[in-house]
Design an enzyme around this catalytic site. Structure first.
Site, short mmCIF file in Angstrom:
data_model
loop_
_atom_site.label_atom_id
_atom_site.label_comp_id
_atom_site.label_asym_id
_atom_site.label_seq_id
_atom_site.Cartn_x
_atom_site.Cartn_y
_atom_site.Cartn_z
N HIS A 207 0.82 -1.22 0.00
CA HIS A 207 0.00 0.00 0.00
C HIS A 207 0.85 1.27 0.00
CE1 HIS A 207 0.40 -0.37 4.51
NE2 HIS A 207 0.45 0.95 4.40
N ASP A 238 0.19 -7.66 1.08
CA ASP A 238 0.64 -6.30 1.37
C ASP A 238 2.17 -6.21 1.40
OD1 ASP A 238 0.27 -3.62 1.75
OD2 ASP A 238 -0.07 -3.75 3.92
N SER A 317 4.68 2.39 7.88
CA SER A 317 4.32 1.25 7.03
C SER A 317 5.50 0.82 6.17
CB SER A 317 3.15 1.62 6.12
OG SER A 317 1.99 1.86 6.87
#
Length: 463
Positions: A207, A238, A317
């Site tokens: 993402h 992911d 992230s």
């Protein structure tokens, strides 16, 4: 004591009598006199001479004169060249040397004074120098001459930054952590990543790079930047891999996420809110926390996550979650928050990371083939489940698939996989994808009233 004393042929009579003169000698003249004054007595010679009787001033025979005192200066028979006093030397005992007497004005006294001046001057100079240095150090430290705190003591163990300390771990891992920037139609998205190979492969979240136009850049720990290209992505796990054109990089050390235990210390490293090289500490709060995430209209992501209370925010992230030995055990991916829809989410102590065993396997597939394999069991759980602890009812079993081959049928209730209870429909998909294709797992299920166990060999999806 009677009789007479004889000295140099002169006869003196005791008792104040006038001494007899030798034949033919004239009478001595009287002592000289001064007009208007009486005769002045002469100071007696130093030291008594018992051999010479004395008379008072005025000459011999004067009234009240002492026969033991003589006016030597008025003596007509005195040798004019003779001294006015007779000095009798003191008696010195044989074999005894007189004690030497030091002259206070002797030149040697100046040498002693010089010797005393040297230490005095040295002490003054040392004191002046010490005071000047102390003042300089005080002013330089901004203390204004005031010393704050007590005497320095040995640093505590946690402040000595040993290699196994949190500070030592952070120092070792930080050079391998990067900030990832990707250009998109809406602007630039930013996340974190870590160097997986010395020739420039970087692992991050899917993402982070999703929606990008293909132009990416990496900012290293030392502030230098390099352009990057996207090697491949796997939205359902992911995980994505990008590549920078640089060699000789310092790659991370991978750990074993299956060996983690609840309570183990961990560090989350990355660039939260564009604050590069940020390190936060926490513990493993839970394991195999099944996650289902994704944006509306986008792919659904499933993984059995590592839950931690280390502070993780937007920008973390794709960054590494490392254990107490500095080995990467997870990829920070998502957080839980209590904010309302449309508000910016922040850390509340609930962060989740993709286990590194899964992320590493997916990254190797992407680097080797450009895409990742997906692990499947060949069965689908009913979305409607019973009470908690009742397990997952299988709505469908794929013919000739792993579950069918192990004897599972539609309607069976899956209670546990490798001892992990199944409570939500997402549990089956997320937990299965944690394992690599070909892994054998133990499935505990219930068929009717019977509880049974079977072994299932997981397989890779045909896509």
């Amino acid at each position: 004591m009677g009789g007479t004393d004889v000295t140099d042929g002169w006869e003196w009579r005791r008792g104040g009598e006038t001494p007899a003169r030798p034949p033919g000698a004239e009478a001595p003249p009287g002592p000289p006199s001064t007009p208007g004054a009486g005769n002045t007595p002469v100071v007696p010679p130093v030291g008594p001479s018992p051999s010479w009787p004395a008379v008072t001033a005025g000459g011999p025979g004067a009234a009240g004169a002492s026969p033991w005192w003589s006016d030597a200066l008025a003596d007509p028979w005195r040798d004019p060249a003779a001294p006015t006093a007779v000095v009798v030397p003191g008696v010195v005992a044989v074999g005894t040397e007189p004690e030497p007497v030091t002259d206070p004005d002797a030149p040697g006294r100046s040498t002693l004074r010089h010797l005393l001046l040297i230490p005095v001057i040295t002490a003054l100079l040392a004191g002046t120098l010490g005071g000047a240095l102390g003042y300089a150090f005080a002013v330089r430290g901004g203390a204004g001459g005031v010393v704050l705190g007590g005497a320095p003591a040995e640093a505590p163990a946690l402040a000595q930054r040993k290699p196994e300390s949190l500070a030592g771990v952070a120092e070792r891992v930080l050079p391998s952590v990067v900030t990832v920037r990707v250009s998109s139609l809406g602007g630039t998205s930013e996340g974190s990543g870590f160097i997986a190979t010395a020739d420039g492969h970087v692992i991050t979240n899917d993402h982070v790079v999703a929606g990008g136009t293909g132009n990416a850049s990496v900012v290293f720990n030392d502030g230098t930047t390099a352009s990057a290209t996207i090697v491949g992505r796997d939205p359902e796990s992911d995980i994505a891999v990008i590549k920078v054109s640089r060699s000789g990089l310092r790659a991370v050390e991978f750990g074993d996420s299956d060996a983690l235990a609840v309570g183990d210390p961990v560090l989350a490293i990355g660039s939260p809110l564009s604050l590069a090289n940020t390190v936060t500490a926490g513990i493993v709060s839970a394991l195999d926390r099944t996650m289902q995430a994704g944006e509306p209209g986008g792919p659904m992501r499933y993984y059995a996550a590592i839950q931690t209370d280390a502070a993780v925010n937007h920008g973390n992230s794709g960054g590494p979650l490392v254990d107490g030995a500095g080995r990467v055990v997870g990829v920070n991916s998502t957080i839980k928050s209590l904010v309302a829809e449309g508000q910016e989410a922040g850390n509340i102590g609930l962060a989740f990371a993709i286990p590194i065993n899964q992320a590493k396997r997916v990254a190797q597939d992407i680097i080797g083939t450009g895409k990742a394999r997906r692990t499947v069991i060949g069965a689908r759980a009913d979305s409607h489940t019973g009470a908690a602890g009742d397990g997952l009812r299988l709505a469908e079993v794929e013919p000739s698939g792993p579950a069918d081959s192990a004897g599972l049928k539609a309607g069976d209730v899956i209670l546990k996989i490798n001892g992990r209870p199944m409570t939500e429909p997402t549990d089956l998909t997320a937990l299965v994808r944690k394992f690599a294709p070909g892994s054998v797992v133990t499935v505990e299920f219930r068929r009717g009233a019977d509880r049974q166990n079977t072994s299932v060999t997981l397989a890779a999806d045909a896509k």
